[in-house]
Write an enzyme that holds these catalytic residues in place. Structure first.
Site, PDB file in Angstrom:
ATOM      1  N   LYS A 256       0.859  -1.190   0.000  1.00  0.00           N
ATOM      2  CA  LYS A 256       0.000   0.000   0.000  1.00  0.00           C
ATOM      3  C   LYS A 256       0.892   1.236   0.000  1.00  0.00           C
ATOM      4  O   LYS A 256       1.821   1.333   0.797  1.00  0.00           O
ATOM      5  CB  LYS A 256      -0.890   0.019   1.244  1.00  0.00           C
ATOM      6  CG  LYS A 256      -1.888   1.157   1.263  1.00  0.00           C
ATOM      7  CD  LYS A 256      -2.620   1.282   2.579  1.00  0.00           C
ATOM      8  CE  LYS A 256      -3.386   0.044   2.940  1.00  0.00           C
ATOM      9  NZ  LYS A 256      -4.152   0.188   4.198  1.00  0.00           N
TER      10      LYS A 256
ATOM     11  N   CYS B 169       2.754  16.886  -7.140  1.00  0.00           N
ATOM     12  CA  CYS B 169       2.368  17.081  -8.543  1.00  0.00           C
ATOM     13  C   CYS B 169       3.525  17.709  -9.312  1.00  0.00           C
ATOM     14  O   CYS B 169       4.154  18.648  -8.834  1.00  0.00           O
ATOM     15  CB  CYS B 169       1.149  18.006  -8.601  1.00  0.00           C
ATOM     16  SG  CYS B 169       0.677  18.510 -10.273  1.00  0.00           S
TER      17      CYS B 169
ATOM     18  N   CYS C  32      -3.141  11.904  -9.977  1.00  0.00           N
ATOM     19  CA  CYS C  32      -3.237  11.109 -11.206  1.00  0.00           C
ATOM     20  C   CYS C  32      -2.268   9.928 -11.223  1.00  0.00           C
ATOM     21  O   CYS C  32      -2.349   9.079 -12.095  1.00  0.00           O
ATOM     22  CB  CYS C  32      -2.976  11.983 -12.430  1.00  0.00           C
ATOM     23  SG  CYS C  32      -1.246  12.452 -12.678  1.00  0.00           S
TER      24      CYS C  32
ATOM     25  N   HIS D 267      -0.248  15.461 -15.034  1.00  0.00           N
ATOM     26  CA  HIS D 267      -1.683  15.257 -15.250  1.00  0.00           C
ATOM     27  C   HIS D 267      -2.148  15.936 -16.549  1.00  0.00           C
ATOM     28  O   HIS D 267      -3.102  15.469 -17.177  1.00  0.00           O
ATOM     29  CB  HIS D 267      -2.494  15.776 -14.057  1.00  0.00           C
ATOM     30  CG  HIS D 267      -2.287  17.227 -13.769  1.00  0.00           C
ATOM     31  ND1 HIS D 267      -1.327  17.696 -12.904  1.00  0.00           N
ATOM     32  CD2 HIS D 267      -2.910  18.314 -14.272  1.00  0.00           C
ATOM     33  CE1 HIS D 267      -1.367  19.014 -12.859  1.00  0.00           C
ATOM     34  NE2 HIS D 267      -2.326  19.411 -13.685  1.00  0.00           N
TER      35      HIS D 267
HETATM   36  S1  FES Z   1      -2.054  15.524 -10.446  1.00  0.00           S
HETATM   37 FE1  FES Z   1      -0.586  14.022 -10.973  1.00  0.00          FE
HETATM   38  S2  FES Z   1       1.008  15.205 -11.800  1.00  0.00           S
HETATM   39 FE2  FES Z   1      -0.443  16.653 -11.251  1.00  0.00          FE
END
Ligand code: FES
Length: 108
Positions: A55, A83, A74, A87
């Site tokens: 996990k 991030c 993502c 995404h």
């Molecule tokens: S939400 Fe995954 S890279 Fe931005």
């Protein structure tokens, strides 16, 4: 020699079609098992990050977040759990609409 029920030509066709159907079924199952597993539709969200862990969990202290923190949702970021903008490419390629989780102080 005709194409009656006992005709050798008909028996050969039945055998040929059976062998072809069997080979196609085996080929499809082998393809599905070996090739398609890593493709897009396996049902997995996480395709690359910490796959050896049962996990994936990250925890941060609120005091360490600073004025703003941007987290990936993502699972495509090279800086996961942060991030890195991946995404955008994912959304362009798939038609998806995912974006990051942004945590910030009210006045930041
Ligand atoms: S939400 Fe995954 S890279 Fe931005």
């Amino acid at each position: 020699m005709g194409f009656g029920a006992q005709s050798p030509v008909r028996v050969e066709w039945v055998v040929a079609v059976s062998v072809a159907a069997g080979a196609a079924a085996v080929g499809y199952l082998a393809y599905k098992k070996l090739y398609r597993k890593d493709r897009c539709c396996s049902g997995m969200v996480n395709l690359h990050i910490q796959k050896d862990n049962p996990k994936v969990v990250h925890a941060f202290d609120m005091e360490d977040l600073g004025d703003k923190a941007v987290y990936c949702r993502c699972w495509k970021s090279k800086k996961f759990p942060l991030c890195d903008g991946s995404h955008t490419k994912h959304n362009d390629e798939t038609g998806d609409n995912v974006g990051p989780l942004i945590i910030k102080k009210k006045d930041a």
